[in-house]
Structure formats: C-alpha cells, structure tokens
Design a protein around this motif. Sequence first.
Motif, short mmCIF file in Angstrom:
data_model
loop_
_atom_site.label_atom_id
_atom_site.label_comp_id
_atom_site.label_asym_id
_atom_site.label_seq_id
_atom_site.Cartn_x
_atom_site.Cartn_y
_atom_site.Cartn_z
N ASP A 370 0.95 -1.15 -0.01
CA ASP A 370 0.06 -0.12 0.04
C ASP A 370 0.91 1.22 0.21
O ASP A 370 1.39 1.65 0.93
CB ASP A 370 -1.03 -0.04 1.19
N ILE A 371 1.28 1.55 -1.23
CA ILE A 371 2.18 2.89 -1.27
C ILE A 371 1.23 4.38 -1.15
O ILE A 371 0.17 4.60 -1.85
CB ILE A 371 2.61 2.79 -2.66
N ILE A 372 1.95 5.15 -0.44
CA ILE A 372 1.24 6.55 -0.37
C ILE A 372 2.35 7.52 -0.88
O ILE A 372 3.66 7.06 -0.87
CB ILE A 372 0.94 6.74 1.18
N ASP A 373 1.70 8.69 -1.33
CA ASP A 373 2.74 9.73 -2.06
C ASP A 373 2.84 10.68 -0.95
O ASP A 373 2.51 10.77 -0.09
CB ASP A 373 1.94 10.18 -3.19
N SER A 374 3.53 11.77 -1.59
CA SER A 374 3.88 12.95 -0.58
C SER A 374 2.82 13.67 0.02
O SER A 374 2.60 14.15 1.09
CB SER A 374 4.66 13.81 -1.61
N LYS A 375 1.62 13.71 -0.84
CA LYS A 375 0.40 14.74 -0.28
C LYS A 375 -0.24 13.71 0.85
O LYS A 375 -0.55 14.48 1.76
CB LYS A 375 -0.57 14.77 -1.57
N ALA A 376 -0.21 12.40 0.56
CA ALA A 376 -0.87 11.49 1.85
C ALA A 376 0.01 11.72 2.91
O ALA A 376 -0.36 11.68 3.86
CB ALA A 376 -1.08 10.14 1.25
N PHE A 377 1.30 11.62 2.82
CA PHE A 377 2.15 11.66 3.87
C PHE A 377 2.00 12.95 4.66
O PHE A 377 2.22 13.28 5.92
CB PHE A 377 3.55 11.39 3.42
N SER A 378 1.83 13.96 3.81
CA SER A 378 1.86 15.43 4.31
C SER A 378 0.63 15.48 5.29
O SER A 378 0.46 16.13 6.28
CB SER A 378 1.79 16.28 3.29
N ALA A 379 -0.56 14.86 4.93
CA ALA A 379 -1.81 14.85 5.61
C ALA A 379 -1.67 14.25 7.00
O ALA A 379 -2.05 14.49 7.93
CB ALA A 379 -2.93 14.07 4.77
N LEU A 380 -0.81 12.93 6.86
CA LEU A 380 -0.41 12.19 8.14
C LEU A 380 0.23 13.27 9.15
O LEU A 380 0.04 13.41 10.46
CB LEU A 380 0.38 10.91 7.96
N ALA A 381 1.29 14.04 8.47
CA ALA A 381 2.01 14.93 9.55
C ALA A 381 1.11 16.16 9.78
O ALA A 381 1.32 16.31 11.11
CB ALA A 381 3.05 15.53 8.49
N ARG A 382 0.05 16.50 9.06
CA ARG A 382 -0.56 17.55 9.68
C ARG A 382 -1.43 17.24 10.86
O ARG A 382 -1.81 17.93 11.76
CB ARG A 382 -1.39 18.27 8.44
N LYS A 383 -1.98 16.20 10.48
CA LYS A 383 -2.70 15.55 11.76
C LYS A 383 -1.98 15.58 13.13
O LYS A 383 -2.62 15.89 13.92
CB LYS A 383 -3.22 14.14 11.57
N GLU A 384 -0.72 14.99 12.96
CA GLU A 384 0.33 15.12 14.12
C GLU A 384 0.37 16.43 14.66
O GLU A 384 0.39 16.74 15.97
CB GLU A 384 1.34 14.54 13.96
N PHE A 385 0.54 17.59 13.61
CA PHE A 385 0.76 18.84 14.15
C PHE A 385 -0.76 19.29 14.76
O PHE A 385 -0.18 20.16 15.53
CB PHE A 385 1.02 19.66 12.65
N ASP A 386 -1.81 18.94 14.31
CA ASP A 386 -3.05 19.26 14.99
C ASP A 386 -3.00 18.80 16.51
O ASP A 386 -3.39 19.63 17.36
CB ASP A 386 -4.12 18.59 14.32
N TYR A 387 -2.53 17.66 16.65
CA TYR A 387 -2.36 17.29 17.81
C TYR A 387 -1.22 17.99 18.66
O TYR A 387 -1.77 18.09 20.21
CB TYR A 387 -1.88 15.68 17.83
#
Length: 616
Positions: A370-387
């Motif tokens: 299950d491969i994700i690209d830079s945009k999907a990874f960015s979304a994961l990072a932003r979720k952590e930033f919200d936390y």
Amino acid sequence: MLEISNSSDKSVFQILTDLKDNHEVTAVLPGGGMLHIEKDIPYLVVYRKKKQDTGISRLARSEASYLIIGDEEFDLYKDLLFEVTNILSARFNTYMILELYSGEPRSNTFLIKGPEDKLSSSLNILKTELENINEVYSGLYLQAKIKNTPHRNPEGELPLMEVESAKLSGGVVISLEIPPVFRNENGALYPVFFRGFRDYFIPAIHKFVYDFIRVQSSFEIPSYNALGTKYLKEKVFEIDRKLAEIEGSYQFLWLVSPANIQDIKQTFFDSNYEKLLDYHYRLLPIDPDVLKRELFNLKIEEIDDPAMSYLFREKREELDQQITMLNERGTKNFFYNSIRLYKGVERNLCEEARDLLNKVDEVQNTRPMDIIDSKAFSALARKEFDYFREQDENFKSRVHIRKDVNIMMVSQGELYIPQDYKMNRKESVALIQHEVGTHVLTYHNGSRQPLQQMKSGLADYDPLQEGLAVMAEYLVDGLTPNRLRTLAGRVVAGDALMEGAGFKEIFHLLVKEYGFSHIRSFNITSRIMQGGGFLKDIIYLKGLVDLRKYLVEGGDYEPLLSGKFGIKHTQIIKELTDRRILQPGVLRPSYLLKENVTEKIDLIRKGLPLSQMITT
C-alpha cells in the motif's frame, strides 16, 4: 539595584523589607561590596574583599546567594548580616552563613571551622566531597580537616558574627579555608585549572548544604541541584543568542553533502560499479575565518555559573570543529576532524552492528504494498501537528512539499517532503514518529525553553536525537529488518573507512559480505564518503545503543524530549530543571498514548536485544 551610601540607613531598611516580602535582592554596598540573595536559598556565602586574592571572590559569586564584604563600614555589614539571618531563619527554620577565604600560598588543606558535635553528618560530607577532588585531579594531594571551634573567622580578622549572636538570630556560622592551588605564587590564576576546580567545588558545597537542610530544617528542596542560581545573567543569554546565530549562519549537513550526487550514482551504476565521479560541493555562504573570530570573541570564561560555562565551552568547540571542516571539504583533514567530531567508531558499537547484520536478514518485498505519495504523507504529518497544537497553541510548524529536496528532512522545526516521495503506508507511521514525533517535537520543546541552545542543540546532541527517533519507530511497531540493517551497515562502513578503505571497497564489502542490495550499498557508502570521509551516520545506531543502555540503567524516558541535548547531558539538564531555569517539555508525542508503549519500554529496560526490536 539598591544603593547604600555611607549614611543611608533607608536602603538597609529597603533590603530587609524586600527579604521579608520574599523578593530577590541585589544591592551595591560600601567599599565595593555586593549583596545578592535569591528566593528559596537557605544559606549565604560570604567573602571579605581583599587585594591579591584572585579566585575566591569568583567562587562566592558562583553561588545563588552571596555577600561580598567591602573594605569600608565593617560594622554595617555585621548588622546587616545579623538582620538577614534573623529574617531568613524564620522562613527556613535555620540559616547558614558560610564564609570562604584563602589559605596560605603553599597550603594543601581545606580547613572547615564549625560545630562538629552538632553538624557531624553535614561537615563530614563536606570533608569527603572536598577530598574527592584528588580523584579528579591526580597529583594535588589535598586534604580536608574539621576544626571544632567557636572562632570561625580567618586568622587576624574580626568575626562576622559571634556564635551567641548566631544562635539569637537562628543561624549557624561556618567558615572554609581554601588552599589556593588554582593560582601561582604571584597570585595569577591558572585559568583552565581554576575553571575545573570551581566546577567541582560548587557541587561539593551544594551537597553539604543539602544535607544540612535535610537534617536541620523542615524546608524541602528536590535535590542539591536546586541550590544553584535560578536567574541567569544577561551575559549568559547574550552568548546563548550569539552561539545560535553563528550556528544558524550555515547549514552544515547541506554544505558537506555533494551537489552532484545523482550524477555520481548514475555514472557509478552505468559503469558496472567502476567509474566514480568527484564530489562537487556548494559554495560556502560564510567566511570561516570571520566566523571563528566571532566565535572566540565570546567571553565564555567570564561566566561563573559552572553548568552554563561547561555547556557553552563544549558548544563552541563543536562549532569550531564544524567550521574547520567546511573549509576542508574534499581533503583528508576533513576526515580526521570527522573522527574528532563524532568520536570515531568504538569496538563495542562495531560488534553490535556486525551481530545485527548476522542475525537480521535482508527482506525482499514481493507482496503488493500500500504505497502513499507525498500529499498523503503530508496529511498524516498535519494530523500530528494538530495534536501538537492542542497541547500548545504556540505550535506554528508547517509541512512543505518541495521539488528541490531529495530526502525527507526537518529544518528549524519544519518538515520538508520531496514532491516525488513514495513510501509504504506501514513504514510511513514509523517515519512520522521519527521526523515529527521526535525532531519537530524536540525543536518546539526546545524553543519554549529560555536557552536557544535547547532548540538548535547542545554539543553532540545528534546521537540521542536519532536514538529517540529510531526508538519511536520501535514503539509504533515500525522498525523493520531492512531499516535496522541500514543503521548497522553505516557503522560497518564507518569502521572500514577508519581502516583505510575507499569508496569501491566499502561498496563491495556491503554487497558481498553483508548482503546489501546495490542501491542500498551505494546510499550507505556515498553518505559515509562525503566531504572526504564523514562519520555522522554511525550516530543512528550509536544513539539507539546508548539510549537502550540508559533505559536499562533506569533512566527516565520522557525528560529526554524536552529539547535537543545528548545522553551525557541528562544530569546537567536535571540540574537546570531543578533550578527552574529549564522546564519539562510542553509537547508529548502521540505514540506515548499507545496502550502497549509502557510494556514495550519495559522490555527494553529488561534487556531486549536490538535484533528483537524489529517488526516484520
């Protein structure tokens, strides 16, 4: 600052009023004297100002509360000392006056004058601590003696306070004669030795006072570290800012990495691993000579706080080495300075790396991923930033997707992702906690500290940073066999470099002896050879090994996230926290919320081998 003139009783009144109101007091006194008293310090170090008595005054000024007695109006000082003791003994149930003075030029004895019958435990702790300096500096042969006497003033001097007066005011008077081994016969300091002497002497005093408080008072402090000064002088913050400014004027890792790495890789593979292009480096944005001049113009030697003096000297040395290396890129000297900066490859680390490579097999991914690209990874990072933002509204870091970066990186607390980056979704969970849960988090926690060095990094902070980052991968079940093998391969490559191997020899060693793929062998080798030989990559496994040892020995995990510092700094960070100069981190990583995180850390504490930390 309070001024006391020869006839100003009002200023003395103001000092005493401030003390009663539990305020910090700083006052200039007659004859060149000075009084400085911080809150929650149940003792006062006293020194009588003298000519040709270099060093003792600086020892006194290193304390959180001190009185320098000037050469005028001695009776005023006596009265002031009585009143100060009377006020503060009521708050602490007791109050200690500790006078420091010099022994004879050739003396080798610390003479402790105090009530041995009443303070036997505390005075013997002081005696033992002072004599232990011989274990730090061989050849001194110093001794400490306790003299049970009511006459605690230096020979030929009037007493600061009679024993009976001390009893009336609720205090105790002790004096300490110090052998002046840190200066020559003409009275000039041996500056380097004095610094080390002071850095040992001050904690010895604090351990003695801490025992005195523990036995004689109901006043509670967390440890002897809390007796240090809680207010750093502006000179400390000025040097802290300047060190951060110097470090921020260049990007060390960017400048030592080759600008033509893609061409080097393409040529090497096209030639069947034979042809190797020269490394080309980016132009320096700074003049190393000018930067070094700025660095050594900082008057760190004037800082009397032992902890801050140590941290700043250490950081200056690291920056000096880095600046030197920038000027030597592509030369053998770069490699020699790399050994000095990263301490070489220790035998036990090399054995750990080889053991991992023998026990952990390379994994070939044959299943669809299950491969994700830079945009999907960015979304994961932003979720952590919200936390993070939920924990601290001051959190402002951002995620950048860029065409001009070829590796994922955190710079000044912000996350940079290559535009064409792709990864396994499972591995992305580990990478989030590596980059965001560790590097971004500790940058922000450090930025909330009063010292800028806590966000830019104390000297030699990298191993712990990377050790924490890899540990985070393990705690979220994301440390893969190939990842751990890469960290071990970097150490093996570093060891081969230390033994004189070149690019091709290291590349083929990794492929043939340890089973790395050609691509991963190239990546490891090209990084270890940049600059002329660069040992930084050994710190990932070194940091993990050191962190594991720290946890096995009972060290606390979460305080390591309060900023960027090294394992070796944990005691000094605790001291500065106890002194309320530093504070616990404001952010906690989300992986600490996982149900099994305590169990996984406990496994490490019980000695779980690194080879069993992997997730398949």
